[in-house]
Design a protein around this motif. Structure first.
Motif, PDB file in Angstrom:
ATOM      1  N   ASP A 116      98.962  -7.439  -8.705  1.00 54.78           N
ATOM      2  CA  ASP A 116      99.402  -8.017  -9.320  1.00 54.78           C
ATOM      3  C   ASP A 116      97.516  -9.059 -10.327  1.00 54.78           C
ATOM      4  O   ASP A 116      97.834  -8.773 -11.247  1.00 54.78           O
ATOM      5  N   GLU A 117      96.736  -8.057  -8.884  1.00 51.12           N
ATOM      6  CA  GLU A 117      95.434  -7.936  -9.898  1.00 51.12           C
ATOM      7  C   GLU A 117      95.032  -6.990 -11.419  1.00 51.12           C
ATOM      8  O   GLU A 117      94.554  -7.289 -12.214  1.00 51.12           O
ATOM      9  N   ILE A 118      96.264  -6.120 -10.962  1.00 44.78           N
ATOM     10  CA  ILE A 118      95.909  -5.035 -12.417  1.00 44.78           C
ATOM     11  C   ILE A 118      96.867  -5.629 -13.157  1.00 44.78           C
ATOM     12  O   ILE A 118      95.957  -5.753 -14.434  1.00 44.78           O
ATOM     13  N   ILE A 119      97.408  -6.292 -12.863  1.00 47.53           N
ATOM     14  CA  ILE A 119      99.028  -7.060 -14.010  1.00 47.53           C
ATOM     15  C   ILE A 119      97.791  -8.588 -14.826  1.00 47.53           C
ATOM     16  O   ILE A 119      97.636  -8.178 -15.798  1.00 47.53           O
ATOM     17  N   GLU A 120      96.820  -8.515 -14.087  1.00 54.92           N
ATOM     18  CA  GLU A 120      96.618  -9.918 -14.449  1.00 54.92           C
ATOM     19  C   GLU A 120      95.016  -9.485 -15.304  1.00 54.92           C
ATOM     20  O   GLU A 120      94.669  -9.877 -16.712  1.00 54.92           O
ATOM     21  N   TRP A 121      94.391  -8.278 -14.702  1.00 54.35           N
ATOM     22  CA  TRP A 121      93.636  -7.660 -15.503  1.00 54.35           C
ATOM     23  C   TRP A 121      94.268  -7.122 -16.848  1.00 54.35           C
ATOM     24  O   TRP A 121      93.319  -7.330 -17.785  1.00 54.35           O
ATOM     25  N   ILE A 122      95.313  -6.087 -16.618  1.00 54.92           N
ATOM     26  CA  ILE A 122      95.748  -5.549 -17.762  1.00 54.92           C
ATOM     27  C   ILE A 122      95.941  -7.093 -19.247  1.00 54.92           C
ATOM     28  O   ILE A 122      95.360  -6.756 -20.631  1.00 54.92           O
ATOM     29  N   GLU A 123      96.730  -7.947 -18.723  1.00 52.04           N
ATOM     30  CA  GLU A 123      96.861  -9.085 -19.387  1.00 52.04           C
ATOM     31  C   GLU A 123      95.445  -9.854 -20.194  1.00 52.04           C
ATOM     32  O   GLU A 123      96.001 -10.314 -21.856  1.00 52.04           O
ATOM     33  N   LYS A 124      94.558  -9.623 -20.016  1.00 53.27           N
ATOM     34  CA  LYS A 124      93.817 -10.132 -20.292  1.00 53.27           C
ATOM     35  C   LYS A 124      92.735  -9.340 -21.169  1.00 53.27           C
ATOM     36  O   LYS A 124      91.573  -9.834 -21.730  1.00 53.27           O
ATOM     37  N   LEU A 125      93.333  -8.144 -21.192  1.00 53.20           N
ATOM     38  CA  LEU A 125      92.428  -7.239 -22.051  1.00 53.20           C
ATOM     39  C   LEU A 125      93.019  -7.203 -24.159  1.00 53.20           C
ATOM     40  O   LEU A 125      93.937  -6.952 -23.588  1.00 53.20           O
ATOM     41  N   ASP A 126      91.593  -6.607 -24.343  1.00 48.02           N
ATOM     42  CA  ASP A 126      92.253  -6.740 -25.715  1.00 48.02           C
ATOM     43  C   ASP A 126      93.200  -5.446 -26.220  1.00 48.02           C
ATOM     44  O   ASP A 126      92.753  -4.434 -25.587  1.00 48.02           O
ATOM     45  N   ASP A 127      93.918  -5.500 -26.993  1.00 50.68           N
ATOM     46  CA  ASP A 127      94.494  -4.073 -27.216  1.00 50.68           C
ATOM     47  C   ASP A 127      93.465  -2.884 -27.533  1.00 50.68           C
ATOM     48  O   ASP A 127      94.217  -1.870 -27.421  1.00 50.68           O
ATOM     49  N   LYS A 128      92.250  -3.015 -28.185  1.00 50.36           N
ATOM     50  CA  LYS A 128      91.579  -2.055 -28.497  1.00 50.36           C
ATOM     51  C   LYS A 128      91.078  -1.334 -26.973  1.00 50.36           C
ATOM     52  O   LYS A 128      91.060   0.160 -27.001  1.00 50.36           O
ATOM     53  N   ILE A 129      90.943  -2.232 -26.006  1.00 50.06           N
ATOM     54  CA  ILE A 129      90.095  -1.499 -24.930  1.00 50.06           C
ATOM     55  C   ILE A 129      91.038  -1.175 -24.677  1.00 50.06           C
ATOM     56  O   ILE A 129      90.609  -0.251 -24.106  1.00 50.06           O
ATOM     57  N   LEU A 130      92.235  -1.522 -24.131  1.00 54.84           N
ATOM     58  CA  LEU A 130      93.473  -1.144 -23.895  1.00 54.84           C
ATOM     59  C   LEU A 130      93.768   0.433 -24.131  1.00 54.84           C
ATOM     60  O   LEU A 130      94.436   1.397 -23.205  1.00 54.84           O
ATOM     61  N   PHE A 131      93.669   0.611 -25.326  1.00 53.25           N
ATOM     62  CA  PHE A 131      94.380   1.630 -26.013  1.00 53.25           C
ATOM     63  C   PHE A 131      94.028   2.253 -27.194  1.00 53.25           C
ATOM     64  O   PHE A 131      94.380   3.767 -26.770  1.00 53.25           O
ATOM     65  N   GLU A 132      92.404   2.624 -26.980  1.00 55.68           N
ATOM     66  CA  GLU A 132      92.284   2.808 -27.396  1.00 55.68           C
ATOM     67  C   GLU A 132      90.423   4.206 -26.209  1.00 55.68           C
ATOM     68  O   GLU A 132      89.597   3.018 -25.951  1.00 55.68           O
ATOM     69  N   ALA A 133      89.833   4.749 -26.885  1.00 56.87           N
ATOM     70  CA  ALA A 133      89.691   5.694 -25.593  1.00 56.87           C
ATOM     71  C   ALA A 133      87.801   5.329 -25.674  1.00 56.87           C
ATOM     72  O   ALA A 133      87.891   4.821 -26.605  1.00 56.87           O
ATOM     73  N   GLU A 134      86.904   5.811 -24.564  1.00 60.74           N
ATOM     74  CA  GLU A 134      85.821   5.258 -24.812  1.00 60.74           C
ATOM     75  C   GLU A 134      85.587   3.869 -24.515  1.00 60.74           C
ATOM     76  O   GLU A 134      84.211   3.867 -25.266  1.00 60.74           O
ATOM     77  N   GLN A 135      86.463   3.277 -24.345  1.00 57.38           N
ATOM     78  CA  GLN A 135      85.857   1.428 -24.301  1.00 57.38           C
ATOM     79  C   GLN A 135      85.276   1.270 -23.272  1.00 57.38           C
ATOM     80  O   GLN A 135      85.050   0.071 -22.950  1.00 57.38           O
ATOM     81  N   ARG A 136      85.493   2.113 -22.258  1.00 61.10           N
ATOM     82  CA  ARG A 136      84.643   2.083 -20.281  1.00 61.10           C
ATOM     83  C   ARG A 136      84.224   2.536 -20.345  1.00 61.10           C
ATOM     84  O   ARG A 136      84.415   3.847 -20.130  1.00 61.10           O
ATOM     85  N   LYS A 137      83.365   2.811 -19.764  1.00 68.36           N
ATOM     86  CA  LYS A 137      81.742   4.073 -19.510  1.00 68.36           C
ATOM     87  C   LYS A 137      82.702   4.623 -18.141  1.00 68.36           C
ATOM     88  O   LYS A 137      83.005   5.912 -18.211  1.00 68.36           O
ATOM     89  N   TRP A 138      83.598   4.365 -17.128  1.00 68.34           N
ATOM     90  CA  TRP A 138      83.921   4.852 -16.064  1.00 68.34           C
ATOM     91  C   TRP A 138      85.444   5.288 -16.636  1.00 68.34           C
ATOM     92  O   TRP A 138      85.847   6.823 -15.958  1.00 68.34           O
ATOM     93  N   ALA A 139      85.450   5.139 -18.160  1.00 64.21           N
ATOM     94  CA  ALA A 139      86.578   5.599 -18.031  1.00 64.21           C
ATOM     95  C   ALA A 139      87.003   6.690 -19.271  1.00 64.21           C
ATOM     96  O   ALA A 139      87.748   7.593 -19.831  1.00 64.21           O
ATOM     97  N   THR A 140      85.576   6.828 -19.712  1.00 64.45           N
ATOM     98  CA  THR A 140      84.964   8.144 -20.607  1.00 64.45           C
ATOM     99  C   THR A 140      84.780   9.335 -20.190  1.00 64.45           C
ATOM    100  O   THR A 140      83.700   9.128 -19.103  1.00 64.45           O
ATOM    101  N   THR A 141      85.655  10.338 -20.042  1.00 63.57           N
ATOM    102  CA  THR A 141      85.614  11.841 -19.706  1.00 63.57           C
ATOM    103  C   THR A 141      85.353  12.375 -20.558  1.00 63.57           C
ATOM    104  O   THR A 141      86.453  12.750 -21.909  1.00 63.57           O
ATOM    105  N   PRO A 142      85.424  14.335 -19.967  1.00 62.01           N
ATOM    106  CA  PRO A 142      85.593  15.234 -21.558  1.00 62.01           C
ATOM    107  C   PRO A 142      87.258  14.718 -21.685  1.00 62.01           C
ATOM    108  O   PRO A 142      88.005  15.172 -22.608  1.00 62.01           O
ATOM    109  N   ALA A 143      88.761  14.164 -21.259  1.00 65.69           N
ATOM    110  CA  ALA A 143      90.004  14.529 -21.818  1.00 65.69           C
ATOM    111  C   ALA A 143      89.411  13.367 -22.049  1.00 65.69           C
ATOM    112  O   ALA A 143      90.393  12.956 -23.076  1.00 65.69           O
TER     113      ALA A 143
END
Length: 166
Positions: free
Chosen positions: A111-138
């Protein structure tokens, strides 16, 4: 890997896969939660503990980054080359919970993950390198991290539970 056209589709898939996964526990007795069966690498308790552990980490990474805390993935205590140790830490952490308690905890985190997704804008959710924790070589965008820690294991681990029950 599956793709999503928008956050609504991602949320719907998480809900669908979570509900199917959770239903697999309906007919597992509490006394069977730690039963390991031949050909299956996790007990029912370990199976759901794994899910609780990863969904917790996903939420923790996001919360820490928002607080300005440097995130070390997967955790400060475990590196990517020691995932077995990380999984064992999940099993140990949630072993004392009943299956019913584990199910409630996972439901809350989904439920918390779904609430979090609902609050994210599309750029953060769907474009790479929008979060430091999600920025990997992949260069995965956030949605892939969410998918790989929710939808994908809900599908795979549901199959394991079904085999366990045979």
């Amino acid at each position: 890997m599956q793709n999503y056209k928008d956050k609504t589709e991602l949320i719907e898939e998480i809900r669908k896969r979570y509900l199917l996964y959770d239903q697999e526990f309906d007919d597992i007795k509490e006394k069977e939660k730690n039963l390991l069966k031949s050909g299956i690498d996790k007990t029912p308790s370990q199976n759901i503990s794994y899910q609780i552990g990863w969904t917790h980490l996903l939420l923790q990474w996001e919360a820490d980054e928002k607080k300005g805390i440097e995130v070390k993935t997967p955790t400060p205590d475990y590196k990517w080359n020691n995932l077995k140790g990380l999984y064992q830490s999940f099993y140990n952490e949630y072993a004392s919970y009943s299956l019913a308690e584990q199910r409630v905890l996972l439901q809350k985190q989904v439920d918390e993950i779904i609430e979090w997704i609902e609050k994210l804008d599309d750029k953060i959710l769907f474009e790479a390198e929008q979060r430091k924790w999600a920025t990997t070589p992949a260069k995965w965008p956030v949605w892939k991290w969410i998918h790989i820690n929710t939808v994908a294991p809900f599908k795979n681990f549901r199959t394991q539970l079904r085999k366990w029950k045979k």
